[in-house]
Design an enzyme around this catalytic site. Structure first.
Site, PDB file in Angstrom:
ATOM      1  N   ASP A  13       0.688   1.711   4.735  1.00 39.04           N
ATOM      2  CA  ASP A  13       1.106   1.607   3.320  1.00 39.04           C
ATOM      3  C   ASP A  13       2.640   2.152   3.536  1.00 39.04           C
ATOM      4  OD1 ASP A  13      -1.267   1.203   2.525  1.00 39.04           O
ATOM      5  OD2 ASP A  13      -1.728   3.327   2.325  1.00 39.04           O
ATOM      6  N   LYS A  16       4.989  -2.446   4.281  1.00 35.66           N
ATOM      7  CA  LYS A  16       5.062  -3.734   5.156  1.00 35.66           C
ATOM      8  C   LYS A  16       5.226  -4.903   4.375  1.00 35.66           C
ATOM      9  CE  LYS A  16       1.449  -2.257   7.081  1.00 35.66           C
ATOM     10  NZ  LYS A  16       1.182  -1.121   6.344  1.00 35.66           N
ATOM     11  N   GLY A  40      -3.668  -3.370   1.915  1.00 34.37           N
ATOM     12  CA  GLY A  40      -3.272  -3.510   0.633  1.00 34.37           C
ATOM     13  C   GLY A  40      -1.585  -3.492   0.631  1.00 34.37           C
ATOM     14  N   HIS A  41      -1.177  -4.759   0.133  1.00 32.68           N
ATOM     15  CA  HIS A  41       0.183  -4.559   0.177  1.00 32.68           C
ATOM     16  C   HIS A  41       0.886  -4.959  -1.329  1.00 32.68           C
ATOM     17  CE1 HIS A  41      -0.028  -5.004   4.443  1.00 32.68           C
ATOM     18  NE2 HIS A  41      -0.881  -6.100   4.222  1.00 32.68           N
ATOM     19  N   GLN A 223      -2.109  -2.698   8.545  1.00 35.63           N
ATOM     20  CA  GLN A 223      -2.634  -0.796   9.073  1.00 35.63           C
ATOM     21  C   GLN A 223      -1.168  -0.612   9.788  1.00 35.63           C
ATOM     22  OE1 GLN A 223      -5.251  -3.353   9.773  1.00 35.63           O
ATOM     23  NE2 GLN A 223      -5.458  -2.933   7.187  1.00 35.63           N
ATOM     24  N   THR A 238      -8.533   2.563  12.505  1.00 31.64           N
ATOM     25  CA  THR A 238      -9.431   1.150  11.930  1.00 31.64           C
ATOM     26  C   THR A 238      -9.888   0.600  13.166  1.00 31.64           C
ATOM     27  OG1 THR A 238      -9.093  -0.761  10.605  1.00 31.64           O
ATOM     28  CG2 THR A 238      -7.164  -0.314  11.900  1.00 31.64           C
TER      29      THR A 238
END
Ligand code: GDP
Ligand code: IMO
Ligand code: MG
Length: 428
Positions: A13, A16, A40-41, A223, A238
Site C-alpha cells: 500500500d 504502487k 488493492g491499488h 504486495q 504473502t
C-alpha cells in the site's frame, strides 16, 4: 529503456498503483508478475477513483497492453468482474493478455484460506482471505490448476479430482466442513473458457519479443518487499515473491533484460495483518497517520497499522531489490507535524543494529532508535517542483535519500494523478 520493475519497499500500500499510472504514458506494456486479488491499488484520475485488484494499474492508460503473467494466481470470477466494471466505465480492456501458465484460484482455495486462518486463532497471519496461500501451495505441491488446463475438460477434471482427493479429507476430517464437489468446480471453471480463450497466450514469448523490438515494459509488483515469502517477515508474509527477482521468474523475461528498479515507499510506514512492525504507533500520532493518510485497506477495508519511517527497512529494500530510484509517496500526510521521528537504526538486546536483522526473533525485539527531523506547516499539495517545497520538507526528503542508499526521484504530494514532484525521469 527496456524492462523496468516497480516494487513496494515496505509492507504494501505504498502507492504502487499511482506510481504505475504516472509512468503509463511512457510505456507499451504493464505486467503483473506476482500475487492475485489480494492486492488493492487505488488510483485517482481526475474526479474518478479506481480500485484495482487483479488487473495491473497501467490498464487505466489507453494504448498500454496489460499482461497477467505466469507468476500470478488468477481468480476468474474476480477477473471478469473487474473487466466488466472497467468496461462499464468506458475503459478499453480488450488488449489484456493472460499467461497460459498462470495458476487459477478455485473455490476450495478460498475456503481453505478462511478455515486455516480460523484454525490458527491467535497465530493467524491476517490474510486477505482470497485463497492466495492455498493456490500457491498447490502450485508448489504440483497439484495446481493452470489457465491452460481449462481448455481440455478431461485433463481439467483429472487435475481437480487429484487436488480434491486430499483436500476433501482435510476439509471434512480436520476442519469439519462439507466436501467440495469435483463437478461443481469443473463446471464453474469451464464456464469461463469462452471469454478467456482470446486473451490466453505465451506471454513470456510476447514480452521478450516486445523488448527485442525496443518496446518499454513495466513490471508492476503487488504486495511488497517485507511481505516476500523469502525476504519478508516470514511467516507473516504473502505466498509469492514481490521483490524484483520475482519479476523474472514471474514473467519468463530473463533477468539481464531489467535495467531499472523503482521502489515505492511511503514517507511513513503502514502494515495490514499480523507480524512485527518496529516503528508501529499506538498513540495519537498513529491515529493522526491513519486518519490523515486515510489508511484503510483497498481490498478488505481493514484499518492499516501505522508508524514512522523506518530507514533500515528502506536500506534492506534497496539491497534486496537493487532499487535504482525511489518514488516517495504521501509526503503531504506529514504536513503539520512539528518534529518528525525517523527510525535510523534499532536497539536489539542492548546493542545498536543498523540493518534489518536476519533473525526473526531479533526483529520482533527491535526497538527503534529515532532521530527527529524538523517538520513544516505549509500545504504542499500543489507543489510540482522540488525547489518550491518548504525547506524542511526538502531536507526531510534529502535525509531519507541519504539513509535509504538510493536516490528519491519522485515525491507524492497528494492522491491525485498529477500530485507529484519529479526530480529525475523514471523512464527513458
Ligand atoms: P498500492 O497497493 O501500493 O497501490 O497502494 P494503495 O492504493 O493500496 O494505497 C495507497 C493510497 O494512497 C491510495 O489511496 C492512493 O490514492 C493514496 N496515495 C498515493 N500517493 C499519495 C500521495 O502522495 N499522497 C496522498 N495523500 N495519497 C496518496
Ligand atoms: P498491495 O498490492 C498490504 C498482507 C495481508 C496479510 C499477508 C498475507 O495492495 O500492496 P495473503 O492474502 O496475501 O495471503 O495475506 O499479506 N497483504 C497485503 N498487505 N497490501 C497488499 O497488497 C497485501 N497483499 C497481502 O494483509 O498480512
Ligand atoms: Mg494496496
Amino acid at each position: 529503456m527496456p524492462a523496468i520493475v516497480l516494487v513496494g519497499a515496505q509492507w504494501g500500500d505504498e502507492g504502487k498503483g499511482k506510481a504505475t499510472d504516472l509512468l503509463s504514458s511512457q510505456i507499451d506494456y504493464v505486467v503483473k508478475f506476482n500475487g492475485g486479488n489480494n492486492a488493492g491499488h487505488t488510483v485517482v484520475v481526475g474526479t474518478e477513483k479506481y480500485a484495482l485488484h487483479l488487473l495491473p494499474s497501467g490498464i487505466l492508460t489507453p494504448g498500454v497492453i496489460p499482461v497477467i503473467a505466469n507468476g500470478v494466481v488468477v481468480d476468474l470470477t474476480v477477473l471478469f468482474e473487474e473487466i466488466d466494471g472497467l468496461k462499464a466505465r468506458g475503459l478499453d480492456v480488450s488488449k489484456l493478455r493472460i499467461s497460459a501458465d498462470a495458476h487459477v484460484i478455485t473455490s476450495y482455495h478460498r475456503i481453505l484460506d478462511k478455515v486455516t486462518e480460523r484454525f490458527l486463532g491467535k497465530r493467524q497471519i491476517g490474510t486477505t482471505g482470497r485463497g492466495i496461500g492455498p493456490a500457491y501451495a498447490d502450485k508448489i505441491s504440483r497439484v495446481g490448476i493452470r489457465i491452460q488446463d481449462l481448455f481440455d475438460a478431461n485433463i481439467l477434471r483429472q487435475k481437480v479430482e487429484a487436488a480434491l482427493d486430499q483436500k476433501n479429507q482435510i476439509l471434512t476430517k480436520i476442519y469439519n466442513r462439507r466436501a467440495v464437489s469435483v463437478e461443481e468446480v469443473v463446471t464453474e471453471l469451464l464456464s469461463y473458457t469462452e471469454r478467456l480463450a482470446p486473451m490466453v497466450e505465451d506471454t513470456a514469448l510476447e514480452l521478450t519479443r516486445a523488448l527485442d523490438a525496443g518496446k518499454t515494459v513495466l513490471f508492476e509488483g503487488g504486495q511488497a518487499t517485507m511481505l516476500d515469502v523469502d525476504h519478508g517477515t516470514y511467516p507473516f508474509v504473502t505466498s509469492s515473491n514481490p521483490t524484483s527477482g520475482g519479476a523474472a521468474t514471474g514473467s519468463g523475461v530473463a533477468p539481464n533484460r531489467f535495467e531499472r528498479v523503482i521502489g515505492v515507499i511511503k514517507a511513513y510506514t503502514t502494515r495490514v495483518g499480523s507480524g512485527p512492525f518496529p516503528t508501529e504507533l499506538f498513540d495519537e500520532w498513529g491515529e493522526f497517520l491513519t486518519e490523515k493518510g486515510f489508511e484503510f485497506g483497498t481490498t478488505t477495508g481493514r484499518k492499516r497499522r501505522t508508524g514512522w519511517y523506518d530507514a533500515p527497512i528502506s536500506r534492506y529494500a534497496t539491497r534486496i531489490n537493487g532499487i535504482t530510484d525511489y518514488v516517495l509517496t504521501k509526503l503531504d500526510v506529514l504536513t503539520g507535524i512539528e518534529s518528525i521521528p525517523v527510525c535510523v537504526a534499532y536497539e536489539i538486546d542492548g546493542k545498536r543494529v543498523d540493518e534489518v536483522p536476519v533473525n526473526q526473533t531479533d526483529f520482533h525485539h527491535a526497538v527503534p532508535i529515532y532521530e527527529n527531523l524538523p517538520g513544516w506547516s505549509e500545504d504542499i499539495t500543489s507543489v510540482r517542483n522540488f525547489d518550491d517545497l518548504p525547506k524542511n520538507a526538502k531536507d526531510y526528503v534529502l535525509a531519507l535519500e541519504q539513509m535509504s542508499n538510493s536516490r528519491i526521484s519522485a515525491i507524492g504530494v497528494g492522491p491525485a494523478r498529477d500530485a507529484i514532484v519529479v526530480r529525475h525521469q523514471l523512464v527513458g
